[in-house]
Write a protein that holds these residues in place. Structure first.
Motif, PDB file in Angstrom:
ATOM      1  N   SER A   1       5.017  -5.980   2.456  1.00 27.73           N
ATOM      2  CA  SER A   1       5.219  -7.159   2.358  1.00 27.73           C
ATOM      3  C   SER A   1       4.599  -7.443   0.973  1.00 27.73           C
ATOM      4  O   SER A   1       4.107  -8.559   0.334  1.00 27.73           O
ATOM      5  CB  SER A   1       4.914  -7.893   3.224  1.00 27.73           C
ATOM      6  N   TRP A   2       3.316  -6.990   0.462  1.00 30.55           N
ATOM      7  CA  TRP A   2       3.062  -6.759  -0.298  1.00 30.55           C
ATOM      8  C   TRP A   2       3.450  -6.155  -1.789  1.00 30.55           C
ATOM      9  O   TRP A   2       2.882  -6.023  -2.959  1.00 30.55           O
ATOM     10  CB  TRP A   2       1.381  -6.450  -0.170  1.00 30.55           C
ATOM     11  N   ALA A   3       4.838  -5.494  -1.683  1.00 34.66           N
ATOM     12  CA  ALA A   3       5.510  -5.210  -2.698  1.00 34.66           C
ATOM     13  C   ALA A   3       5.930  -5.887  -3.659  1.00 34.66           C
ATOM     14  O   ALA A   3       6.570  -7.283  -3.344  1.00 34.66           O
ATOM     15  CB  ALA A   3       6.386  -3.506  -1.941  1.00 34.66           C
ATOM     16  N   SER A   4       6.701  -5.968  -5.135  1.00 35.56           N
ATOM     17  CA  SER A   4       7.017  -6.142  -5.601  1.00 35.56           C
ATOM     18  C   SER A   4       8.310  -6.645  -5.510  1.00 35.56           C
ATOM     19  O   SER A   4       8.988  -5.578  -5.339  1.00 35.56           O
ATOM     20  CB  SER A   4       6.912  -6.313  -7.345  1.00 35.56           C
ATOM     21  N   ASP A   5       8.974  -7.601  -5.440  1.00 35.08           N
ATOM     22  CA  ASP A   5      10.739  -7.883  -4.557  1.00 35.08           C
ATOM     23  C   ASP A   5      11.208  -8.283  -6.054  1.00 35.08           C
ATOM     24  O   ASP A   5      11.198  -9.483  -6.237  1.00 35.08           O
ATOM     25  CB  ASP A   5      10.456  -8.530  -3.268  1.00 35.08           C
TER      26      ASP A   5
ATOM     27  N   ARG B   1      -4.545   2.054   1.245  1.00 31.02           N
ATOM     28  CA  ARG B   1      -4.429   1.670   2.775  1.00 31.02           C
ATOM     29  C   ARG B   1      -5.712   0.889   3.561  1.00 31.02           C
ATOM     30  O   ARG B   1      -5.089   0.096   3.721  1.00 31.02           O
ATOM     31  CB  ARG B   1      -4.092   2.742   3.537  1.00 31.02           C
ATOM     32  N   ARG B   2      -6.760   1.935   2.965  1.00 30.55           N
ATOM     33  CA  ARG B   2      -7.652   0.980   4.211  1.00 30.55           C
ATOM     34  C   ARG B   2      -8.567  -0.092   3.115  1.00 30.55           C
ATOM     35  O   ARG B   2      -8.684  -0.969   3.832  1.00 30.55           O
ATOM     36  CB  ARG B   2      -9.210   1.959   3.546  1.00 30.55           C
ATOM     37  N   ARG B   3      -8.370  -0.461   2.075  1.00 29.44           N
ATOM     38  CA  ARG B   3      -8.871  -1.397   1.167  1.00 29.44           C
ATOM     39  C   ARG B   3      -7.380  -2.220   1.162  1.00 29.44           C
ATOM     40  O   ARG B   3      -7.644  -3.910   1.094  1.00 29.44           O
ATOM     41  CB  ARG B   3      -8.737  -1.055  -0.356  1.00 29.44           C
ATOM     42  N   ILE B   4      -6.435  -2.259   1.891  1.00 29.13           N
ATOM     43  CA  ILE B   4      -5.203  -3.376   2.072  1.00 29.13           C
ATOM     44  C   ILE B   4      -5.537  -3.887   3.196  1.00 29.13           C
ATOM     45  O   ILE B   4      -5.460  -5.035   3.601  1.00 29.13           O
ATOM     46  CB  ILE B   4      -3.686  -2.722   1.847  1.00 29.13           C
ATOM     47  N   ALA B   5      -5.581  -2.810   4.201  1.00 33.38           N
ATOM     48  CA  ALA B   5      -6.427  -2.884   5.431  1.00 33.38           C
ATOM     49  C   ALA B   5      -6.927  -4.364   5.725  1.00 33.38           C
ATOM     50  O   ALA B   5      -6.874  -5.256   5.512  1.00 33.38           O
ATOM     51  CB  ALA B   5      -6.134  -2.215   6.553  1.00 33.38           C
ATOM     52  N   ASP B   6      -8.105  -3.621   4.861  1.00 35.44           N
ATOM     53  CA  ASP B   6      -9.727  -4.749   4.348  1.00 35.44           C
ATOM     54  C   ASP B   6      -9.040  -5.664   4.533  1.00 35.44           C
ATOM     55  O   ASP B   6      -9.928  -6.380   4.431  1.00 35.44           O
ATOM     56  CB  ASP B   6     -10.327  -3.461   3.971  1.00 35.44           C
ATOM     57  N   ALA B   7      -8.617  -6.103   3.814  1.00 34.62           N
ATOM     58  CA  ALA B   7      -8.481  -7.548   2.590  1.00 34.62           C
ATOM     59  C   ALA B   7      -7.773  -7.861   3.316  1.00 34.62           C
ATOM     60  O   ALA B   7      -7.172  -9.196   2.840  1.00 34.62           O
ATOM     61  CB  ALA B   7      -7.764  -7.558   1.107  1.00 34.62           C
ATOM     62  N   ARG B   8      -6.911  -8.045   4.371  1.00 37.26           N
ATOM     63  CA  ARG B   8      -5.959  -8.794   5.286  1.00 37.26           C
ATOM     64  C   ARG B   8      -4.494  -9.251   3.684  1.00 37.26           C
ATOM     65  O   ARG B   8      -4.166  -9.780   3.997  1.00 37.26           O
ATOM     66  CB  ARG B   8      -6.389  -9.591   6.099  1.00 37.26           C
ATOM     67  N   ILE B   9      -3.995  -7.381   2.924  1.00 38.97           N
ATOM     68  CA  ILE B   9      -2.978  -8.163   2.237  1.00 38.97           C
ATOM     69  C   ILE B   9      -2.236  -8.525   3.293  1.00 38.97           C
ATOM     70  O   ILE B   9      -1.500  -7.605   4.106  1.00 38.97           O
ATOM     71  CB  ILE B   9      -3.074  -7.096   1.309  1.00 38.97           C
TER      72      ILE B   9
ATOM     73  N   ASP C   1      -1.337 -12.658  -2.378  1.00 38.76           N
ATOM     74  CA  ASP C   1      -2.938 -11.985  -1.343  1.00 38.76           C
ATOM     75  C   ASP C   1      -3.299 -10.895  -2.536  1.00 38.76           C
ATOM     76  O   ASP C   1      -4.310 -11.341  -2.904  1.00 38.76           O
ATOM     77  CB  ASP C   1      -2.396 -11.538  -0.369  1.00 38.76           C
ATOM     78  N   VAL C   2      -2.667  -9.995  -3.036  1.00 36.00           N
ATOM     79  CA  VAL C   2      -2.845  -9.056  -4.097  1.00 36.00           C
ATOM     80  C   VAL C   2      -3.937  -9.610  -5.365  1.00 36.00           C
ATOM     81  O   VAL C   2      -4.466  -9.087  -5.817  1.00 36.00           O
ATOM     82  CB  VAL C   2      -1.296  -7.990  -4.471  1.00 36.00           C
ATOM     83  N   ARG C   3      -2.468 -10.989  -5.856  1.00 33.50           N
ATOM     84  CA  ARG C   3      -3.548 -11.296  -7.171  1.00 33.50           C
ATOM     85  C   ARG C   3      -4.998 -12.056  -6.588  1.00 33.50           C
ATOM     86  O   ARG C   3      -4.989 -12.600  -7.702  1.00 33.50           O
ATOM     87  CB  ARG C   3      -2.194 -12.165  -7.851  1.00 33.50           C
ATOM     88  N   ALA C   4      -4.746 -12.446  -5.308  1.00 38.44           N
ATOM     89  CA  ALA C   4      -5.871 -13.862  -4.892  1.00 38.44           C
ATOM     90  C   ALA C   4      -7.182 -12.309  -4.373  1.00 38.44           C
ATOM     91  O   ALA C   4      -8.546 -13.191  -4.239  1.00 38.44           O
ATOM     92  CB  ALA C   4      -5.604 -14.639  -3.994  1.00 38.44           C
TER      93      ALA C   4
ATOM     94  N   ALA D   1      -9.186  -5.002  -7.988  1.00 43.29           N
ATOM     95  CA  ALA D   1      -9.060  -3.800  -7.475  1.00 43.29           C
ATOM     96  C   ALA D   1      -8.788  -3.377  -6.386  1.00 43.29           C
ATOM     97  O   ALA D   1      -9.217  -3.079  -5.322  1.00 43.29           O
ATOM     98  CB  ALA D   1      -8.867  -2.563  -8.261  1.00 43.29           C
ATOM     99  N   LEU D   2      -7.407  -3.006  -5.582  1.00 45.15           N
ATOM    100  CA  LEU D   2      -7.017  -2.902  -4.307  1.00 45.15           C
ATOM    101  C   LEU D   2      -6.495  -1.471  -4.818  1.00 45.15           C
ATOM    102  O   LEU D   2      -6.871   0.005  -3.183  1.00 45.15           O
ATOM    103  CB  LEU D   2      -6.046  -3.348  -3.921  1.00 45.15           C
TER     104      LEU D   2
END
Length: 392
Positions: free
Chosen positions: A6-10, A270-278, A283-286, A290-291
């Motif tokens: 869901s956090w990938a560029s589409d 993966r850990r950072r994406i999970a911790d930041a609830r991306i 969400d990535v840009r906000a 760096a993730l």
């Protein structure tokens, strides 16, 4: 087909291109089943600027050996590493590949030595940096299409190239010009695909420059063992393959070290994406940081390796001698064309601006686009003989 996270560029949600394009070619044929990012990748691969990378310096200036890396082979290796990471993280592989393939297009001849020469020559016209020139090349200098200048890449590709190393809060003139055209949101973070491209670049040159340095005889394994990351890897290779030659062991060291760094990056990201609830690209840009990242331990180890490589390879006396000659060639070319623009090739004279800083920037565009060997030929034509170290 790979399922995107869901956090990938589409590509279906791309912000689009600066210039509207028709869905059919001039022959009335549909242009094929490629999506927007696939088209970007293909446009980059088919560009003149990309082809020139085969004769532009990576580490060794105008190498006379067939086995040393150049900007083109480096870019292909970065793309391979980037796609591997993108797939593991559920990201868009095509956008990642496009960013990896294009990231060095703005480099002038002779790598950082050439860039330093152009930066000094252009001090009165805003300076020069290769990242800004990458955007300038892809948005203005390439002229493959009848209706617009540049390759008309998607916003996400342009944004990723502008900010792959993080927010660009103090852009030079070339990057600011690109931002004025495309509103690239330079103060924020780019997509995860762009962040992957940046660290894939680090992984590739950290390790492949070891390979080239050993091949050139500027490094030896005993030196490299001063780096803890390399020492650990070397011990593992020697234990696993005790009966093969040191040359083969060294190649295995490079391969295994790439794997170690890639796996560390994937796990930490993966850990950072999970911790930041991306959950989304927004969400990535906000996130505000760096993730895509190495772990703290690997980040320290990678910095140690870089310090070693600067001290023992990039600043090796033979490299510095070659860099001085390269600086002379690039600086001499710029000065000659600036003093007598009539010596420019006809197609560059026809578009020559009359006022500064545009005139100097136009000349820098020409010089920056040169390959190493073409720069030497042009120097002989417009300046005169030059003494070059062995290897040119």
């Amino acid at each position: 087909m790979t399922v995107l996270a869901s956090w990938a560029s589409d590509p279906a949600r791309s912000k689009g291109r600066l210039h509207e394009e028709q869905s059919k070619s001039s022959a009335g044929v549909e242009r094929g089943p490629r999506d927007a990012y696939q088209r970007d990748r293909d446009r980059i691969v088919h560009s003149i600027a990309f082809r020139r990378l085969r004769h532009k310096t990576q580490v060794f200036l105008a190498p006379d050996g067939d086995h040393f890396r150049v900007r083109l082979t480096h870019s292909l290796e970065v793309a391979q590493i980037g796609r591997t990471i993108a797939r593991a993280l559920g990201l868009n592989e095509d956008l990642t590949e496009a960013l990896c393939l294009a990231h060095d297009i703005g480099h002038p001849p002779f790598g950082h030595a050439g860039e330093d020469a152009l930066k000094a020559a252009m001090a009165g016209a805003g300076g020069f940096d290769h990242n800004g020139h990458t955007l300038r090349t892809l948005m203005r200098i390439e002229r493959a299409y009848p209706r617009f200048d540049g390759l008309n890449l998607t916003w996400e590709t342009l944004e990723g190239l502008a900010k792959h190393n993080g927010p660009a809060r103090h852009p030079g003139w070339a990057l600011a010009e690109a931002d004025a055209d495309a509103a690239l949101e330079l103060n924020g973070w780019a997509s995860l695909e762009a962040q992957v491209a940046a660290l894939a670049d680090d992984i590739a040159y950290d390790n492949h420059d070891i390979d080239d340095g050993l091949r050139a005889g500027l490094l030896d394994v005993s030196q490299l063992l001063a780096v803890p990351l390399v020492a650990r890897g070397w011990a593992g290779v020697r234990a696993a393959f005790p009966d093969v030659s040191e040359r083969r062991q060294a190649r295995e060291l490079v391969r295994s070290q790439i794997g170690v760094m890639v796996n560390d990056l994937i796990d930490e990201t993966r850990r950072r994406i999970a911790d930041a609830r991306i959950e989304t690209v927004a969400d990535v840009r906000a996130a505000g940081h760096a993730l895509v990242s190495f772990s703290d331990e690997m980040r320290v180890a990678e910095r140690d390796l870089k310090r070693f490589m600067y001290a023992n390879l990039y600043h090796h006396p033979r490299q510095l001698e070659a860099a001085a000659a390269a600086h002379q060639v690039v600086a001499g070319l710029f000065a000659a064309f600036r003093n007598d623009p009539a010596t420019l090739p006809e197609e560059w004279r026809e578009r020559l601006p009359t006022e500064e800083p545009c005139l100097s920037r136009h000349i820098a565009d020409y010089v920056a686009g040169m390959t190493d060997r073409y720069a030497v030929r042009e120097y002989l034509r417009v300046v005169g003989p030059v003494t070059l170290p062995e290897g040119f």
